[in-house]
Write an enzyme that holds these catalytic residues in place. Structure first.
Site, PDB file in Angstrom:
ATOM      1  N   HIS A   1       0.823  -1.235   0.000  1.00  0.00           N
ATOM      2  CA  HIS A   1       0.000   0.000   0.000  1.00  0.00           C
ATOM      3  C   HIS A   1       0.847   1.271   0.000  1.00  0.00           C
ATOM      4  CE1 HIS A   1      -3.651  -2.242   0.366  1.00  0.00           C
ATOM      5  NE2 HIS A   1      -3.371  -2.705   1.568  1.00  0.00           N
TER       6      HIS A   1
ATOM      7  N   ASP B   1      -2.953 -10.401  -2.665  1.00  0.00           N
ATOM      8  CA  ASP B   1      -3.510  -9.950  -1.389  1.00  0.00           C
ATOM      9  C   ASP B   1      -4.977  -9.562  -1.608  1.00  0.00           C
ATOM     10  OD1 ASP B   1      -2.312  -8.664   1.423  1.00  0.00           O
ATOM     11  OD2 ASP B   1      -4.047  -7.563   0.666  1.00  0.00           O
TER      12      ASP B   1
HETATM   13 ZN   LIG Z   1      -4.146  -7.020   2.541  1.00  0.00          ZN
END
Ligand SMILES: [Zn+2]
Length: 362
Positions: free
Chosen positions: A137, A173
């Site tokens: 992220h 993910d």
């Molecule tokens: Zn994640």
């Protein structure tokens, strides 16, 4: 009559793992799902699985500012290092840091670069970064979503600096790898493919997000609906990821391996399980063997059910070690399209439409 080649002593697979006690020193002030026990749970399972195998440990190694700045904005790096030096606090409401975070965050990035270079040089058959904090992220200019620096992007940039021209990053993910997408948005040397749950944090990752400029078509997103599982992921790899890899011909395959897509994960919403992760490991092995001389590395991202996380990491390694490309067939995700979620199939078709212009014949 053919002569059967029987090998009674299998050559041990040389597996590199990035592993170090300093990754346990990144600790939230109170309960947080991204916690040190995630790693101790994985390491315990790994030790059981790896006994007798050729596993090489790569310790934490502080990434240099120059290494960080290949993927991150220089001003952001200076500011992040200054903030981490304060001892403890938050980058955003989700993303804490503690006195041990600086060594963990820098050490994860540097350790991953070292392991990836060993894979690149052919010294390992595969590597797995078992580090914290995770990375996918973290954007070019911001830490977010439990991630301080983007380990996989920093590693891909290091491999580019070593002369690799084409790197495939596959991200499974449950959350969209927005940071990795951001860093390589205009870059045709890194093909970024993400399968993730949508709607879900961080909100990005639509079919139509496909990159910009020279990087147009080198970002590929499949936002899957709630409850998508092994079968749809298998189909997605077969219909999209493998054909893309056949056209892109990566020199190395990197995988953002998050296990929050496991059906038992508290932060998820997908229905993957160990068979699915074993299949994904095997499929990545097949792609790496076909195009990249077998060069394959996994990077730990999310995964918050300690038992599911540990068993799924081992399942991925099993698939990647012995996978379908090497004569085995990893189970997980068999079944006809009639049993799959119609909405998942629609999303896959939309993504294929979005990138077909760039990748002829998909
Ligand atoms: Zn994640």
């Amino acid at each position: 009559m053919g002569v059967a080649r029987v090998s009674t002593v299998a050559k041990p697979t040389r597996i590199g793992v990035v592993r170090d006690e300093v990754f346990l020193d990144h600790e939230a002030p109170g309960y947080h799902p991204e916690r040190p026990e995630r790693l101790t749970s994985i390491w315990r399972a790994l030790d059981g699985w790896a006994a007798g195998k050729g596993v090489v440990t790569f310790p934490a190694r502080a990434a240099t500012t120059a290494e960080l700045e290949r993927a991150h904005d220089g001003r952001f790096v200076r500011r992040a290092l200054e903030i981490l030096g304060r001892g403890s606090g938050y980058f955003d409401p989700d993303t804490y840091f503690s006195p041990g975070s600086l060594a963990a965050a820098l050490g994860a990035a540097g350790g991953c670069i070292d392991a990836a270079n060993a894979v690149r040089r052919g010294e390992l058959e595969l590597a797995f970064g078992l580090h914290r904090p995770p990375g996918h992220h973290a954007t070019r200019a911001a830490s977010m979503g439990f991630c301080i620096f983007n380990n996989i992007a920093i590693t891909a940039a290091a491999l580019r600096a070593e002369g690799l021209e084409r790197i495939l990053i596959f991200d499974f993910d449950v959350h969209h790898g927005n940071g990795t997408q951001d860093i390589f948005w205009s870059d045709p040397h890194v093909l970024f493919v993400s399968f993730h749950l949508w709607p879900h944090y961080p909100g990005s990752g639509q079919c139509e997000e496909t990159g910009m400029g020279e990087g147009e078509g080198y970002t590929v997103n499949v936002p899957f609906p709630h409850g998508t599982g092994n079968a749809e992921y298998r189909l997605g790899v077969d219909r999209l990821v493998e054909p893309l890899a056949d056209r892109f011909r990566p020199e190395m395959v990197l995988v953002s391996a998050g296990y929050d897509g496991h059906r038992d994960d508290p932060l998820g919403g997908l229905a993957l399980d160990e068979d699915g992760f074993r299949m994904l490991g095997a499929r990545m092995r097949r792609i790496a063997d076909r195009h990249a001389g077998g060069k394959l590395m996994f990077f730990l991202e999310g995964g918050y059910n300690l038992d599911a996380l540990a068993s799924s990491v081992v399942a991925t390694l099993e698939g990647a070690e012995g996978g379908e490309g090497r004569g085995g067939e990893a189970r997980g995700g068999e079944g006809g399209e009639e049993e799959m979620q119609p909405r998942a199939l629609q999303m896959l078709a939309r993504t294929l439409d979005a990138v077909r212009g760039k990748w002829g014949g998909l």
